[in-house]
Scaffold this motif. Structure first.
Motif, PDB file in Angstrom:
ATOM      1  N   LEU A   1    -123.997 -35.482-112.195  1.00 13.28           N
ATOM      2  CA  LEU A   1    -122.798 -36.169-112.673  1.00 13.28           C
ATOM      3  C   LEU A   1    -121.604 -36.066-111.740  1.00 13.28           C
ATOM      4  CD1 LEU A   1    -122.947 -35.114-116.392  1.00 13.28           C
ATOM      5  CD2 LEU A   1    -123.677 -37.259-115.368  1.00 13.28           C
ATOM      6  N   ALA A   2    -121.730 -35.280-110.656  1.00  5.97           N
ATOM      7  CA  ALA A   2    -120.609 -35.086-109.734  1.00  5.97           C
ATOM      8  C   ALA A   2    -119.359 -34.672-110.493  1.00  5.97           C
ATOM      9  CB  ALA A   2    -120.368 -36.339-108.893  1.00  5.97           C
ATOM     10  N   LEU A   3    -119.531 -33.729-111.400  1.00  4.99           N
ATOM     11  CA  LEU A   3    -118.385 -33.180-112.126  1.00  4.99           C
ATOM     12  C   LEU A   3    -118.223 -31.723-111.733  1.00  4.99           C
ATOM     13  CD1 LEU A   3    -119.015 -34.579-115.714  1.00  4.99           C
ATOM     14  CD2 LEU A   3    -117.350 -35.379-114.045  1.00  4.99           C
ATOM     15  N   ASN A   4    -117.002 -31.257-111.801  1.00  7.43           N
ATOM     16  CA  ASN A   4    -116.720 -29.864-111.469  1.00  7.43           C
ATOM     17  C   ASN A   4    -116.382 -29.107-112.743  1.00  7.43           C
ATOM     18  OD1 ASN A   4    -117.179 -30.415-108.848  1.00  7.43           O
ATOM     19  ND2 ASN A   4    -115.076 -30.154-108.160  1.00  7.43           N
ATOM     20  N   PRO A   5    -117.240 -28.163-113.141  1.00  2.00           N
ATOM     21  CA  PRO A   5    -117.104 -27.530-114.459  1.00  2.00           C
ATOM     22  C   PRO A   5    -115.813 -26.749-114.666  1.00  2.00           C
ATOM     23  CG  PRO A   5    -118.786 -26.430-113.127  1.00  2.00           C
ATOM     24  CD  PRO A   5    -118.429 -27.705-112.421  1.00  2.00           C
ATOM     25  N   LEU A   6    -115.252 -26.187-113.601  1.00  2.00           N
ATOM     26  CA  LEU A   6    -114.065 -25.345-113.786  1.00  2.00           C
ATOM     27  C   LEU A   6    -112.784 -26.169-113.875  1.00  2.00           C
ATOM     28  CD1 LEU A   6    -114.988 -22.532-111.261  1.00  2.00           C
ATOM     29  CD2 LEU A   6    -114.863 -22.287-113.727  1.00  2.00           C
ATOM     30  N   MET A   7    -112.877 -27.442-113.523  1.00  2.00           N
ATOM     31  CA  MET A   7    -111.671 -28.265-113.512  1.00  2.00           C
ATOM     32  C   MET A   7    -111.553 -29.055-114.810  1.00  2.00           C
ATOM     33  SD  MET A   7    -112.023 -29.513-109.598  1.00  2.00           S
ATOM     34  CE  MET A   7    -110.680 -30.676-109.588  1.00  2.00           C
ATOM     35  N   SER A   8    -110.320 -29.481-115.100  1.00  2.00           N
ATOM     36  CA  SER A   8    -110.067 -30.167-116.355  1.00  2.00           C
ATOM     37  C   SER A   8    -110.666 -31.573-116.343  1.00  2.00           C
ATOM     38  CB  SER A   8    -108.568 -30.251-116.603  1.00  2.00           C
ATOM     39  OG  SER A   8    -108.002 -31.223-115.755  1.00  2.00           O
ATOM     40  N   VAL A   9    -110.741 -32.163-117.537  1.00  2.64           N
ATOM     41  CA  VAL A   9    -111.281 -33.508-117.680  1.00  2.64           C
ATOM     42  C   VAL A   9    -110.500 -34.484-116.798  1.00  2.64           C
ATOM     43  CG1 VAL A   9    -111.717 -35.376-119.306  1.00  2.64           C
ATOM     44  CG2 VAL A   9    -112.019 -33.014-120.031  1.00  2.64           C
TER      45      VAL A   9
ATOM     46  N   ASP B   1    -108.379 -32.898-125.849  1.00  5.74           N
ATOM     47  CA  ASP B   1    -107.500 -32.283-124.864  1.00  5.74           C
ATOM     48  C   ASP B   1    -107.972 -32.612-123.450  1.00  5.74           C
ATOM     49  OD1 ASP B   1    -105.892 -30.713-123.331  1.00  5.74           O
ATOM     50  OD2 ASP B   1    -106.768 -28.816-123.971  1.00  5.74           O
ATOM     51  N   PRO B   2    -107.297 -33.538-122.771  1.00  6.37           N
ATOM     52  CA  PRO B   2    -107.728 -33.880-121.404  1.00  6.37           C
ATOM     53  C   PRO B   2    -107.569 -32.705-120.442  1.00  6.37           C
ATOM     54  CG  PRO B   2    -106.099 -35.447-122.237  1.00  6.37           C
ATOM     55  CD  PRO B   2    -106.109 -34.296-123.176  1.00  6.37           C
ATOM     56  N   GLY B   3    -106.904 -31.632-120.899  1.00  9.25           N
ATOM     57  CA  GLY B   3    -106.734 -30.456-120.048  1.00  9.25           C
ATOM     58  C   GLY B   3    -107.873 -29.465-120.183  1.00  9.25           C
ATOM     59  N   GLN B   4    -108.812 -29.742-121.086  1.00  7.68           N
ATOM     60  CA  GLN B   4    -109.915 -28.798-121.255  1.00  7.68           C
ATOM     61  C   GLN B   4    -110.846 -28.852-120.049  1.00  7.68           C
ATOM     62  OE1 GLN B   4    -111.985 -31.069-124.640  1.00  7.68           O
ATOM     63  NE2 GLN B   4    -113.663 -29.758-123.957  1.00  7.68           N
ATOM     64  N   ALA B   5    -111.470 -27.706-119.752  1.00  2.88           N
ATOM     65  CA  ALA B   5    -112.382 -27.655-118.610  1.00  2.88           C
ATOM     66  C   ALA B   5    -113.666 -28.396-118.949  1.00  2.88           C
ATOM     67  CB  ALA B   5    -112.690 -26.213-118.253  1.00  2.88           C
TER      68      ALA B   5
ATOM     69  N   ASN C   1    -112.567 -11.453-113.957  1.00  2.00           N
ATOM     70  CA  ASN C   1    -112.651 -12.841-113.517  1.00  2.00           C
ATOM     71  C   ASN C   1    -113.946 -13.487-113.980  1.00  2.00           C
ATOM     72  OD1 ASN C   1    -110.296 -12.366-112.247  1.00  2.00           O
ATOM     73  ND2 ASN C   1    -111.085 -12.477-110.169  1.00  2.00           N
ATOM     74  N   GLU C   2    -115.007 -12.699-113.927  1.00  2.00           N
ATOM     75  CA  GLU C   2    -116.312 -13.221-114.338  1.00  2.00           C
ATOM     76  C   GLU C   2    -116.272 -13.619-115.810  1.00  2.00           C
ATOM     77  OE1 GLU C   2    -119.878 -14.590-113.301  1.00  2.00           O
ATOM     78  OE2 GLU C   2    -118.153 -13.994-112.099  1.00  2.00           O
ATOM     79  N   SER C   3    -115.608 -12.797-116.616  1.00  2.00           N
ATOM     80  CA  SER C   3    -115.550 -13.124-118.041  1.00  2.00           C
ATOM     81  C   SER C   3    -114.659 -14.337-118.271  1.00  2.00           C
ATOM     82  CB  SER C   3    -115.073 -11.923-118.849  1.00  2.00           C
ATOM     83  OG  SER C   3    -113.678 -11.810-118.787  1.00  2.00           O
ATOM     84  N   VAL C   4    -113.612 -14.491-117.452  1.00  2.82           N
ATOM     85  CA  VAL C   4    -112.770 -15.681-117.558  1.00  2.82           C
ATOM     86  C   VAL C   4    -113.599 -16.921-117.239  1.00  2.82           C
ATOM     87  CG1 VAL C   4    -110.856 -16.928-116.497  1.00  2.82           C
ATOM     88  CG2 VAL C   4    -110.594 -14.518-117.074  1.00  2.82           C
ATOM     89  N   ARG C   5    -114.373 -16.829-116.175  1.00  5.29           N
ATOM     90  CA  ARG C   5    -115.182 -17.984-115.761  1.00  5.29           C
ATOM     91  C   ARG C   5    -116.152 -18.369-116.869  1.00  5.29           C
ATOM     92  NH1 ARG C   5    -119.904 -19.294-113.605  1.00  5.29           N
ATOM     93  NH2 ARG C   5    -120.660 -17.170-113.725  1.00  5.29           N
ATOM     94  N   LYS C   6    -116.753 -17.345-117.502  1.00  7.14           N
ATOM     95  CA  LYS C   6    -117.712 -17.633-118.574  1.00  7.14           C
ATOM     96  C   LYS C   6    -117.021 -18.303-119.744  1.00  7.14           C
ATOM     97  CE  LYS C   6    -121.209 -14.222-117.511  1.00  7.14           C
ATOM     98  NZ  LYS C   6    -121.460 -12.791-117.621  1.00  7.14           N
ATOM     99  N   ARG C   7    -115.795 -17.843-120.040  1.00 11.20           N
ATOM    100  CA  ARG C   7    -115.082 -18.457-121.154  1.00 11.20           C
ATOM    101  C   ARG C   7    -114.796 -19.928-120.864  1.00 11.20           C
ATOM    102  NH1 ARG C   7    -109.992 -15.234-122.141  1.00 11.20           N
ATOM    103  NH2 ARG C   7    -110.917 -13.823-120.634  1.00 11.20           N
ATOM    104  N   ILE C   8    -114.485 -20.225-119.603  1.00 12.08           N
ATOM    105  CA  ILE C   8    -114.140 -21.594-119.260  1.00 12.08           C
ATOM    106  C   ILE C   8    -115.362 -22.493-119.259  1.00 12.08           C
ATOM    107  CG2 ILE C   8    -113.243 -23.089-117.444  1.00 12.08           C
ATOM    108  CD1 ILE C   8    -111.561 -20.731-116.576  1.00 12.08           C
ATOM    109  N   THR C   9    -116.453 -21.992-118.721  1.00 13.57           N
ATOM    110  CA  THR C   9    -117.620 -22.865-118.571  1.00 13.57           C
ATOM    111  C   THR C   9    -118.524 -22.814-119.784  1.00 13.57           C
ATOM    112  OG1 THR C   9    -118.749 -21.104-117.404  1.00 13.57           O
ATOM    113  CG2 THR C   9    -117.640 -22.754-116.064  1.00 13.57           C
ATOM    114  N   GLY C  10    -118.093 -22.195-120.847  1.00 11.64           N
ATOM    115  CA  GLY C  10    -118.865 -22.274-122.073  1.00 11.64           C
ATOM    116  C   GLY C  10    -119.862 -21.144-122.246  1.00 11.64           C
ATOM    117  N   GLY C  11    -119.690 -20.068-121.499  1.00 14.05           N
ATOM    118  CA  GLY C  11    -120.421 -18.841-121.779  1.00 14.05           C
ATOM    119  C   GLY C  11    -121.869 -18.825-121.338  1.00 14.05           C
ATOM    120  N   LEU C  12    -122.262 -19.721-120.440  1.00 11.49           N
ATOM    121  CA  LEU C  12    -123.668 -19.701-120.021  1.00 11.49           C
ATOM    122  C   LEU C  12    -123.881 -18.790-118.820  1.00 11.49           C
ATOM    123  CD1 LEU C  12    -124.406 -23.451-120.481  1.00 11.49           C
ATOM    124  CD2 LEU C  12    -125.380 -21.568-121.789  1.00 11.49           C
TER     125      LEU C  12
END
Lengths: 259, 377
Positions: free
Chosen positions: A89-97, A139-143, B366-377
């Motif tokens: 999908l060429a999406l970056n998971p850590l960045m917002s929508v 929320d368009p700011g969600q990752a 930081n690792e736990s922050v990353r997991k929280r952001i990416t949905g815990g996988l």
């Protein structure tokens, strides 16, 4: 018949001694879903990468709206109106929508590339474009990492359409999803088709999915087209036989039974 | 599950994202951990030094070290967010310091005559930026890990610095240069003082007195201004501009960034040049402050810069981080590195013990922050 939106003429792509595509002809029409089917290694991925400007064809010619084109980079293809939604999908998971939606095409004020981002406007556009094809993100700011697979597909498709895609290449959009989300994606495809101005190239392994949404089919095997036609033309033919690359199902059944 | 089965309430995918209050969204920011650690360290050091760490002179000395850390860690942070490392920062500092001091002592290269602080600085900057460009280009073109390429430059530049010193100067140190900051406004910008008005007001209010009852400290080191400038600039670029979006995109998933038309290679090369710029700035402040140079300057600074960036909430894997966090991290590290001067009872090597502990804690956090952001996988 109207001029196809994209026409590929005798496309050949070789990687060193390996011939990935061996003289492919393909026509893509506006407002149609064109299913591209074939087994692993049939050349589907190479073909779409040529259409998307990732690879340059060794021989053959591409035409967009009748005009011959040569893509040096994915950017050229995007500018010609070919939007690709890859498997990842060429999406970056850590960045917002929003940041994903406008990645590489940010709206800014001021000198490039240090222009300030117009965040509010980008948030609004992202939200509106996603609502148009069926998903209301709160929320368009969600990752993006917090979104479901179906939502991510929708984001990628909405993005491609917003940035002027006349042709949408969907690379196995349903393969990594659960049943319910697969249906969501098929609905999204149907919604985009209903607009009437966009052509969709739908790559899939799944005969059921392709039958649900596709108007036209092309079957690939070993880098060549082994069958093509509209849904009506193909009626009564054994689609599964073509999908398996010409292997007889009956033979396979016998072989399995013999083990 | 019971709400889902109630008629009339249609649950959608987006309802599954829990929306927290202001506090929980603050805690989800990358710099949250760094902020808490900083507060604890400030309090502990203020207490243990009986306030001496924050008296007029203590503040000046602490901020001087903090600013040094801050300048290089900001460069390291942006580079890490884009998914790369630069292990050559320390050697680049040594090289830049050597280059400036040698030109000031022995004249410009190619027989261009006497050097002034301005020409010495810009000649050096051209060289270090070219080196940064070279490192970046090698990393981008070879597709090798930046870790290996910059490790090579760590050795290469340090060795080159020592060789140049011995061949031209026949000693690995230069000292006794004229005090350029007295004559040149340009040298004063790097080696002089700033924020004098704060100390003037402090004196005027009745503090900041020496034993004779006169004004004690006249200003902060100029590098504090550079640190604030670099940090402010980096903050705006990273979080508010198109270039910032490219930096995040490049570090998060390079291939998807490329597929979306982000100029990944240019972004990476520019950031290697930026770390080289930060190293040069560090060296210029040092050279024009002390009027000396030494082949060992900047040793191990690259690792401290990376450690500060990580403690500031930057992910080792790229794609996530914050300049504000690096500011907090630099304050923390600077205070602890300097603590031995204010708390005589402790052994200076506790600094490294602290760095080790905090670094490891930060990585887990930081690792736990990353997991929280990416949905815990």
């Amino acid at each position: 018949m109207a001029e196809p939106l994209i026409r590929a003429e005798k496309l050949v792509k070789r990687f060193g001694p390996f011939t990935a595509l061996n003289g492919i002809d393909l026509e893509i029409y506006r407002g149609e879903v064109h299913a591209l089917l074939g087994d692993n290694g049939a050349g589907k991925s190479t073909l779409i990468k040529v259409l998307a400007g990732v690879h340059q064809p060794t021989e053959g010619q591409l035409y967009v709206e009748g005009k011959p084109v040569t893509f040096q980079s994915p950017r050229d293809a995007t500018e010609a109106g070919i939007g690709t939604v890859y498997q990842d999908l060429a999406l970056n998971p850590l960045m917002s929508v929003t940041r994903n939606f406008f990645m590489g095409r940010e709206l800014t004020t001021g000198p490039q590339p240090f222009g300030l981002l117009k965040m509010d406007e980008m948030d609004r556009i992202t939200h509106d474009e996603m609502v148009k094809i069926g998903i209301d993100i709160s929320d368009p700011g969600q990752a993006v990492g917090t979104m479901s697979g179906g939502q991510r597909q929708t984001l990628a498709i909405a993005r491609a359409i917003h940035f002027g895609a006349k042709v949408l290449i969907l690379d196995e959009p349903t393969s990594a999803l659960g049943q319910k989300q697969q249906m969501e994606v098929l609905k999204t495809i149907a919604r985009v088709r209903a607009r009437g101005d966009i052509a969709i190239i739908f790559i899939t392994h799944n005969e059921v999915h392709s039958n649900l949404v596709a108007d036209r089919f092309t079957f690939l095997a070993l880098g060549e087209v082994i069958g093509k036609g509209t849904k009506e033309e193909l009626k009564g033919k054994d689609i599964r036989h073509l999908m398996a690359g010409g292997v007889e199902m009956a033979d396979l059944e016998q072989e399995i039974a013999a083990i | 599950m019971s709400e889902a089965s109630q008629p009339g309430t249609k649950r959608t995918e987006s309802d599954r994202l829990k929306k927290g209050g202001t506090f929980s969204s603050l805690m989800r920011r990358p710099e949250a951990g760094a902020f808490l650690v900083m507060i604890v360290v400030i309090a502990a050091i203020a207490f243990a030094s009986e306030g001496n760490a924050f008296n007029p002179l203590g503040l000046k000395n602490n901020l001087s070290v903090i600013a040094q850390f801050g300048i290089i860690a900001t460069g390291a942070c942006l580079l890490m967010i884009a998914g790369d490392f630069d292990l050559s920062i320390g050697s680049m500092i040594g090289f830049a310091g050597m280059s400036m001091a040698m030109m000031l002592k022995w004249g410009l290269p190619f027989g261009l005559g006497e050097a002034t602080p301005v020409t010495a600085f810009f000649f050096t900057l051209v060289m270090t930026l070219a080196l940064g460009w070279l490192i970046g280009t090698i990393v981008v073109k070879s597709k090798l890990s930046s870790f290996i390429v910059t490790l090579a430059f760590l050795f290469f530049l340090r060795g080159l610095t020592e060789v140049c010193f011995r061949v031209i100067n026949s000693s690995t140190q230069i000292s006794g240069l004229p005090d350029y900051k007295e004559q040149s406004w340009f040298a004063y910008m790097f080696g002089g003082e700033a924020f004098g008005f704060v100390y003037d007001i402090w004196f005027w209010l009745g503090g900041n007195l020496n034993r004779a009852g006169n004004q004690w400290v006249t200003g902060l080191d100029a590098r504090v201004v550079w640190w604030l400038l670099v940090a402010a600039l980096a903050y705006v670029v990273l979080s508010r501009t198109q270039a910032g979006n490219w930096i995040f995109a490049t570090g998060d998933n390079r291939e998807s960034a490329r597929a979306n038309g982000v100029p990944v290679d240019k972004t990476r090369v520019s950031l290697f040049m930026f770390t080289a710029f930060c190293a040069t700035l560090f060296a210029a402040c040092q050279v024009f402050d002390t009027n000396t140079a030494d082949a060992a300057k900047g040793n191990l600074k690259e690792l401290e810069a990376i450690a500060i960036a990580v403690v500031g909430g930057t992910l080792m894997t790229g794609g996530f981080g914050s300049v504000i966090g690096v500011v907090f991290g630099a304050i923390t590290f600077g205070l602890v590195a300097n603590a031995v001067f204010f708390i005589p009872a402790i052994d200076g090597s506790y600094y490294r013990v602290f760095v080790g502990v905090v670094l490891l804690t930060a990585v887990f956090l930081n690792e736990s922050v990353r997991k929280r952001i990416t949905g815990g996988l």
